[in-house]
Motif scaffolding. Structure first.
Motif, PDB file in Angstrom:
ATOM      1  N   LEU A 117       1.102  -1.140   0.267  1.00  0.00           N
ATOM      2  CA  LEU A 117      -0.090   0.196  -0.185  1.00  0.00           C
ATOM      3  C   LEU A 117       0.742   1.192   0.328  1.00  0.00           C
ATOM      4  CD1 LEU A 117      -2.593   0.911   0.130  1.00  0.00           C
ATOM      5  CD2 LEU A 117      -2.557   0.717   2.488  1.00  0.00           C
ATOM      6  N   ASP A 221      -6.296  -1.739  -7.277  1.00  0.00           N
ATOM      7  CA  ASP A 221      -5.778  -3.056  -7.252  1.00  0.00           C
ATOM      8  C   ASP A 221      -6.521  -4.093  -8.582  1.00  0.00           C
ATOM      9  OD1 ASP A 221      -5.351  -5.230  -6.196  1.00  0.00           O
ATOM     10  OD2 ASP A 221      -7.554  -6.021  -5.328  1.00  0.00           O
ATOM     11  N   MET A 248      -2.630  -5.728  -4.811  1.00  0.00           N
ATOM     12  CA  MET A 248      -2.419  -5.128  -3.369  1.00  0.00           C
ATOM     13  C   MET A 248      -2.581  -5.858  -1.930  1.00  0.00           C
ATOM     14  SD  MET A 248      -4.226  -2.077  -2.379  1.00  0.00           S
ATOM     15  CE  MET A 248      -5.412  -2.881  -1.680  1.00  0.00           C
ATOM     16  N   HIS A 251      -2.809  -4.750   4.622  1.00  0.00           N
ATOM     17  CA  HIS A 251      -1.693  -3.408   5.342  1.00  0.00           C
ATOM     18  C   HIS A 251      -2.106  -3.449   7.252  1.00  0.00           C
ATOM     19  CE1 HIS A 251      -0.769   0.292   6.935  1.00  0.00           C
ATOM     20  NE2 HIS A 251       0.682   0.178   6.151  1.00  0.00           N
ATOM     21  N   ARG A 256      -7.819  -0.147   2.233  1.00  0.00           N
ATOM     22  CA  ARG A 256      -8.065   0.947   1.209  1.00  0.00           C
ATOM     23  C   ARG A 256      -9.298   0.546   0.931  1.00  0.00           C
ATOM     24  NH1 ARG A 256      -5.583   1.012  -4.730  1.00  0.00           N
ATOM     25  NH2 ARG A 256      -6.591   3.005  -5.665  1.00  0.00           N
TER      26      ARG A 256
END
Length: 398
Positions: A117, A221, A248, A251, A256
């Motif tokens: 990310l 993504d 992606m 995290h 996101r």
């Protein structure tokens, strides 16, 4: 540094995430899962990948086509299946010596590239070593010594293709044309003594090329980055494309959602009542000090927004999404509040509202007790409760 990517010759299996020995049910199950994930209605940027998934499934779900693919690959599918008309002869070859061999479009190679990310927030250039087949530089893809004269291939009689016949019904013979394995469709071969020492007469060699994959700021993504003509090279073949699919990675802090960043922050009951003050490290290394307004009470599930601290928008890095914080209030465990502490709380917190009829005497009331529930029971009860309410509350409100 990223590890070199090794393309799999059985690309249709690779696309569907199956091994070559997968059963028909395994192939169907994988296709249904991927088709749902990459359907253009749900994921418009993956329309090309969806078409290739469907193409792979169409071949592998048909036993006869799958057998051809397993033996001769995609070129066998594109060139191999002749008409299934009645025939008593082997049919004419698909080419004659002296005629130019039409070039075929090579297969595309797909590779999912894990991306952090942080790289999507800041932008990045990733060096990706990539293994591929390239035309032999020692013989310019001819397969033999430039001073030697190639001979007409006896395996295909100079046609570049071989014909296989098998009976599918009485009076019905099917002809299958596939690339000659002796000359690889070139119609000519070199004697062993004249073959190129570098490629051993195969005309191609294994090589490694480094692709510069540019991760743009705010890139989505599953976004596809296309390197045209960078796939495997082969004689009389227009190389396909190398298609990098951005994957992606999850995290530890943020989630996101489009251009927004979502953060779930756990706070104590004391913080919820008296104010919160905490710091987070952003994706670019900055530390943000976040505080609630004076005398502001935060309820379980409350959401606060910090403008402009989300991800940059791809194509317009000066426009950013928001940082959205959802608060999860952690209540103290049972028996944590002592009677003395309860009196202090009662003196500062609002008094409870009277929610019963004072005219009803105590001897007219049945006393009942609430039983505690474990975590599994809580989940079932929340699910049942949500089914009967029109507006679904956040799970932390229950």
């Amino acid at each position: 540094m990223a590890q070199p990517v090794t393309p799999v010759h059985s690309r249709y299996y690779e696309l569907l995430g199956c091994k070559p020995g997968a059963t028909a049910s395994d192939i169907k199950r994988s296709y249904m899962k991927l088709a749902k994930q990459y359907h253009p209605d749900k994921n418009p940027s993956a329309a090309g990948l969806f078409q290739n998934l469907t193409k792979a499934y169409t071949v592998l779900s048909d036993p006869e086509k799958r057998a051809i693919y397993d033996k001769f690959g995609e070129q066998g599918i594109h060139e191999g299946v002749g008409s299934s008309a009645p025939s008593s002869s082997g049919g004419a070859p698909m080419g004659q010596p002296g005629q130019p061999i039409p070039k075929q479009k090579g297969s595309d190679i797909y590779h999912r590239l894990p991306v952090r990310l942080e790289d999507i927030y800041l932008g990045s250039l990733i060096k990706l070593p990539f293994r591929k087949r390239s035309m032999c530089p020692g013989c310019d893809g001819k397969g033999g010594n430039p001073s030697a004269t190639p001979q007409r291939c006896h395996g295909c009689n100079g046609s570049g293709f071989k014909v296989i016949q098998h009976m599918i019904a009485v009076g019905m013979i099917q002809q299958l044309h596939h690339v000659c394995s002796d000359c690889l469709g070139q119609r000519e071969v070199y004697m062993d003594c004249d073959k190129c020492l570098q490629c051993k007469g195969f005309r191609v060699i294994d090589s490694v090329k480094t692709l510069d994959v540019l991760i743009e700021r705010g890139m989505e993504d599953n976004h596809q980055i296309i390197f045209e003509g960078e796939a495997d090279q082969a004689p009389n073949t227009i190389p396909g494309n190398v298609i990098i699919i951005i994957s992606m990675q999850a995290h530890d802090t943020f989630v996101r959602e489009g251009d927004h960043l979502l953060l779930t922050k756990e706070i104590t009951l004391l913080e919820a009542l008296t104010g919160v003050h905490f710091r987070i490290q952003h994706l670019d290394g900055r530390h943000l000090q976040i505080s609630s307004a004076p005398s502001e009470v935060i309820n379980p599930g409350d959401i606060r927004v910090i403008q402009g601290e989300g991800l940059p928008t791809r194509g317009n890095v000066f426009q950013k999404g928001n940082l959205i914080i959802r608060f999860k209030v952690i209540f103290p465990p049972s028996n944590y509040i002592t009677p003395e502490s309860a009196k202090v709380l009662a003196s500062v917190l609002p008094k409870p509202k009277l929610n019963f009829d004072p005219a009803v005497r105590d001897d007219q009331v049945d006393n009942v007790s609430m039983a505690p529930t474990n975590a599994e029971q809580q989940q079932h009860l929340k699910h049942d409760f949500h089914k009967f309410v029109q507006s679904k509350p956040l799970e932390d409100d229950l």
